[in-house]
Design a protein around this motif. Structure first.
Motif, short mmCIF file in Angstrom:
data_model
loop_
_atom_site.label_atom_id
_atom_site.label_comp_id
_atom_site.label_asym_id
_atom_site.label_seq_id
_atom_site.Cartn_x
_atom_site.Cartn_y
_atom_site.Cartn_z
N GLY A 193 56.60 53.12 -5.28
CA GLY A 193 55.76 54.25 -4.86
C GLY A 193 54.51 53.82 -4.12
N VAL A 194 54.39 52.51 -3.81
CA VAL A 194 53.14 52.01 -3.25
C VAL A 194 52.81 52.66 -1.90
CG1 VAL A 194 54.16 49.94 -2.15
CG2 VAL A 194 51.74 49.94 -2.81
N PHE A 195 53.82 52.91 -1.06
CA PHE A 195 53.56 53.56 0.24
C PHE A 195 52.93 54.94 0.03
CE2 PHE A 195 56.73 51.47 3.48
CZ PHE A 195 56.08 50.26 3.32
N TRP A 196 53.51 55.70 -0.90
CA TRP A 196 53.06 57.09 -1.08
C TRP A 196 51.67 57.12 -1.71
CZ3 TRP A 196 56.61 57.56 2.04
CH2 TRP A 196 57.89 57.05 1.84
N LYS A 197 51.41 56.16 -2.57
CA LYS A 197 50.09 56.06 -3.20
C LYS A 197 49.01 55.83 -2.14
CE LYS A 197 47.53 53.07 -6.37
NZ LYS A 197 47.60 51.83 -7.16
N ILE A 198 49.31 54.91 -1.22
CA ILE A 198 48.33 54.58 -0.17
C ILE A 198 48.15 55.77 0.78
CG2 ILE A 198 47.97 53.11 1.87
CD1 ILE A 198 49.15 50.80 0.21
N ILE A 199 49.25 56.44 1.11
CA ILE A 199 49.16 57.61 2.00
C ILE A 199 48.30 58.70 1.34
CG2 ILE A 199 50.51 59.51 3.00
CD1 ILE A 199 52.77 57.40 3.49
N GLN A 200 48.47 58.88 0.04
CA GLN A 200 47.65 59.85 -0.69
C GLN A 200 46.18 59.42 -0.70
OE1 GLN A 200 48.39 61.36 -4.98
NE2 GLN A 200 46.85 59.76 -5.25
N ALA B 41 53.04 50.32 8.89
CA ALA B 41 53.34 49.32 7.86
C ALA B 41 54.22 48.24 8.48
CB ALA B 41 54.04 49.98 6.67
N SER B 42 53.59 47.40 9.26
CA SER B 42 54.31 46.31 9.93
C SER B 42 53.47 45.06 9.73
CB SER B 42 54.50 46.66 11.41
OG SER B 42 55.14 45.60 12.09
N ASP B 43 53.54 44.14 10.66
CA ASP B 43 52.79 42.90 10.57
C ASP B 43 52.22 42.58 11.94
OD1 ASP B 43 52.55 39.80 10.74
OD2 ASP B 43 52.70 40.24 8.60
N GLY C 53 39.91 55.44 18.49
CA GLY C 53 38.76 55.69 17.61
C GLY C 53 39.18 56.12 16.22
N ALA C 54 40.45 55.84 15.88
CA ALA C 54 40.98 56.22 14.57
C ALA C 54 40.72 55.10 13.56
CB ALA C 54 42.48 56.49 14.69
N GLU C 55 41.14 55.34 12.31
CA GLU C 55 41.04 54.32 11.26
C GLU C 55 42.43 53.72 11.10
OE1 GLU C 55 40.76 54.54 6.43
OE2 GLU C 55 39.40 55.83 7.55
N THR C 56 42.54 52.41 11.16
CA THR C 56 43.84 51.76 11.04
C THR C 56 43.96 51.08 9.69
OG1 THR C 56 45.43 50.24 12.08
CG2 THR C 56 43.14 49.58 12.20
N LEU C 57 45.12 51.23 9.05
CA LEU C 57 45.35 50.59 7.76
C LEU C 57 46.02 49.24 7.94
CD1 LEU C 57 45.18 53.55 6.13
CD2 LEU C 57 46.32 52.10 4.49
N VAL C 58 45.48 48.23 7.29
CA VAL C 58 46.09 46.89 7.29
C VAL C 58 46.59 46.66 5.87
CG1 VAL C 58 45.63 44.43 7.57
CG2 VAL C 58 44.59 46.07 9.14
N PHE C 59 47.90 46.51 5.73
CA PHE C 59 48.53 46.50 4.40
C PHE C 59 49.17 45.14 4.14
CE2 PHE C 59 52.69 47.25 2.17
CZ PHE C 59 52.21 47.62 0.93
N GLU D 78 44.27 47.17 2.60
CA GLU D 78 44.88 47.47 1.30
C GLU D 78 45.76 46.30 0.92
OE1 GLU D 78 45.39 49.28 -1.29
OE2 GLU D 78 44.17 51.05 -0.92
N SER D 79 45.41 45.58 -0.13
CA SER D 79 46.26 44.48 -0.57
C SER D 79 46.63 44.66 -2.02
CB SER D 79 45.55 43.13 -0.39
OG SER D 79 46.34 42.10 -0.96
N PRO D 80 47.79 45.30 -2.29
CA PRO D 80 48.21 45.42 -3.69
C PRO D 80 48.47 44.06 -4.32
CG PRO D 80 49.88 46.34 -2.21
CD PRO D 80 48.71 45.98 -1.36
N ILE D 81 48.63 43.02 -3.49
CA ILE D 81 48.88 41.69 -4.06
C ILE D 81 47.60 41.10 -4.65
CG2 ILE D 81 49.69 39.34 -3.54
CD1 ILE D 81 51.61 40.49 -1.54
#
Length: 632
Positions: free
Chosen positions: A316-323, A279-281, A299-305, A75-78
């Motif tokens: 609100g970007v965190f909550w949008k991605i969580i939704q 949400a780290s680096d 075996g989970a799905e990991t988010l790279v932000f 997920e790259s909002p940039i």
């Protein structure tokens, strides 16, 4: 079985506990025993096993029929892009990159430095090294050339994998010139570099040394996973040292796998096919343990932000991605929450999104002040779980293990020790302190699997830094206490405990009081030198965007609050309002540096500082308060 049964089972028979935990890992050759203590206090775990990290994180899920499940979601909002990669695609991409590295002469035990932003390719580079037994060292993308050069000289990598650039809100960070300058400065030279060219900036390649990511892999034979010994170093991760020379924490392969696998299930309650977001680096330990390896092992799905908690594009970007990604467990730093809370004190942005799948919010990286936790509890309506660990330990020392049972949350406490960690609170002489009394927090040796094995090429420094002060213990460098129920409270780094007229006081406790003021968004307390009392506390206050009262009124109220809640003994009378606090890129407040400025001492600019200009603002504020005098 509840937490106390499981912790008790570990205490009763640590060997049996960890051998049982090891059954969740796929071995080429299982370990004959868990603990290898023949070189104590240099302990090792599962040393005689043969295993491969990449196989456990990727290939075994494909072989188990989960190849079409998503492994990584970027997920790259940039760049306004969202992209998923399945486990099968990930396996093929990693095998191709590993094959190219192998073809260029990278062998088991060779070091590879990775210098990349938050893109899936950063994880692919880590996994490709693990696949062929190379030891990776990830350096935070955009780190200054001099700092990168120091790490090149310490790790002596055969290759460096980098990207052309990183992206911040409104600007491009030019990685390649920094990399070129670092290689020029370093006395050790890598044999070659692989550069992932991003469309936002195409970097100039040095002929004969640099390869483009795709060209490098053209026509190569994919590499299979290479089994390595259990005690083979998986990676080196540099953490700042007090001398300015970074410390290379060495994580060994088998213990890393067993501990992370155990933690995903028992602490975070996340399994195959579920969505986990830290949400780290990748440049920090959280990125290693819980962006790259932990979720994939499970075996989970990991988010790279790739973005920030505010400003990409809004609070609100965190909550949008969580939704949108139906995130189950979310992990961030308190500093990110405080930034959101400062912009959105009433939680208006949170109300816009449906967080149906969110079971808990986890906080770590620095002390989570109760006020921030209360704000998150109120607006998110899920358990907010502070847990405590370090780069050195690689996973939680103390946590609330919601995969076992959810224990009562006590504000300001990361809850209770995890199996493997026997935590003690000691006085200067190494004697156990009673409940409620603050002292140095130390962990009885041996440390559990997944923790540091040593420091890279610096065993003596490892012994001196961690093992010598309290023989038989690992010294955490943190100060705090335990309550009657065995809950742990981490109040400050040992060097953030200040001595006011002979009273040892925690700056963390004062910060807790200040943070509870409705107009204070964020704060820090340091000890400044005082001729009469030795040290006096001085507070820095950042105010909420919506505050209406004058800074003087807020300061007066804050002084009154500390006096009332901690007592006149704290002698808290000094505070100044500032726009922002100096922090490392991972969000830790640079209290030590602020203290040196206040006392007029010389200091070395911390390598990990996010924005050096803030130190000038702090110096100005201190001068107005009568501090930061230049030494005569």
């Amino acid at each position: 079985m509840g937490y106390s049964d499981i912790y008790g089972a570990w205490q009763a028979d640590p060997e049996a506990f960890w051998m049982k935990a090891a059954e969740a890992v796929d071995w080429y050759r299982p370990p004959s025993k868990a603990l290898f203590d023949d070189k104590a206090p240099m302990y090792e775990w599962f040393s005689d096993a043969m295993v491969n990290t990449c196989y456990n994180a990727v290939d075994r899920h494909v072989e188990a029929g989960r190849g079409d499940n998503l492994a990584i979601m970027h997920e790259s909002p940039i760049t306004h892009s969202t992209k998923g990669i399945t486990y099968r695609e990930l396996r093929d991409r990693v095998a191709s990159l590993a094959g190219a590295l192998k073809m260029r002469g990278i062998e088991k035990g060779d070091r590879v430095i990775i210098y990349m932003p938050m893109i899936p390719e950063a994880l692919e580079a880590m996994l490709a090294c693990a696949r062929i037994g190379a030891i990776h060292s990830v350096v935070f993308g955009g780190f200054a050339a001099n700092e990168l050069a120091v790490r090149i000289d310490d790790a002596t990598p055969k290759a460096i994998i980098a990207a052309s650039c990183g992206l911040e809100p409104g600007r491009v960070v030019h990685y390649k010139p920094l990399l070129d300058e670092a290689i020029e400065q370093a006395s050790h030279k890598p044999e070659f570099c692989v550069i992932f060219q991003r469309e936002q900036e195409v970097a100039k390649l040095v002929e004969g040394r640099d390869f483009s990511w795709h060209g490098f892999q053209y026509g190569v034979k994919p590499a299979d996973c290479l089994p390595v010994e259990g005690n083979h170093p998986a990676y080196i991760l540099y953490t700042s040292g007090t001398t300015g020379q970074p410390k290379g924490v060495v994580r060994s392969t088998a213990g890393h796998l067993v501990a992370l696998q155990w933690s995903m299930e028992n602490i975070y309650n996340v399994g195959p096919g579920e969505r986990f977001w830290a949400a780290s680096d990748v440049g920090w330990v959280v990125g290693h343990s819980y962006i790259a390896y932990g979720p994939l092992l499970a075996g989970a799905e990991t988010l790279v932000f790739e973005g920030k908690p505010i400003g990409t594009p809004h609070a609100g970007v965190f909550w949008k991605i969580i939704q949108n990604h139906r995130v189950k467990s979310f992990f961030t730093a308190p500093t990110a929450l405080r930034a959101i809370k400062r912009e959105d004190p009433k939680g208006e942005w949170i109300k816009r999104y449906k967080l149906h799948d969110l079971q808990a919010l986890f906080l770590a990286g620095e002390r989570a002040d109760p006020d921030t936790i209360k704000w998150a509890q109120e607006h998110l309506g899920v358990p907010v779980i502070d847990h405590w660990w370090q780069t050195e330990t690689g996973w939680a020392i103390a946590a609330n293990p919601i995969g076992i049972e959810q224990l009562p949350v006590k504000l300001g406490s990361p809850s209770v020790p995890m199996p493997g960690y026997e935590v003690h609170v000691l006085d200067e002489g190494g004697h156990e302190l009673p409940a409620g009394q603050m002292g140095a927090i130390a962990i009885k040796l041996p440390l559990p699997p997944g923790t540091l094995q040593t420091l890279w090429n610096a065993e003596e420094r490892y012994r001196k830094s961690y093992l010598s002060h309290f023989p038989g213990y690992y010294e955490t460098g943190d100060a705090g206490y335990k309550d009657e129920d065995g809950y742990l409270y981490i109040m400050a780094r040992t060097d953030d405990v200040i001595n006011v007229a002979g009273h040892r006081l925690s700056t963390g406790a004062m910060e807790e009081v200040l943070a509870a003021h409705p107009d204070v968004a964020e704060c820090a307390v340091i000890g400044v030198a005082d001729a009469l009392k030795g040290q006096l506390p001085l507070g820095f206050l950042c105010l909420n965007s919506s505050h209406e009262r004058s800074p003087e009124e807020v300061i007066a109220e804050c002084v009154g609050m500390v006096r009332k809640q901690i007592g006149p003994v704290a002698a808290f009378k000094l505070a100044c309002v500032v726009d922002r606090l100096p922090k490392t890129r991972s969000g830790k407040i640079l209290r030590g540096t602020m203290q040196k400025i206040a006392d007029g001492e010389s200091f070395k600019l911390p390598a990990t500082i996010d924005d050096p200009a803030i130190l000038d603002e702090i110096a100005e504020a201190l001068k107005k308060a009568g501090y930061a005098k230049q030494p005569a």
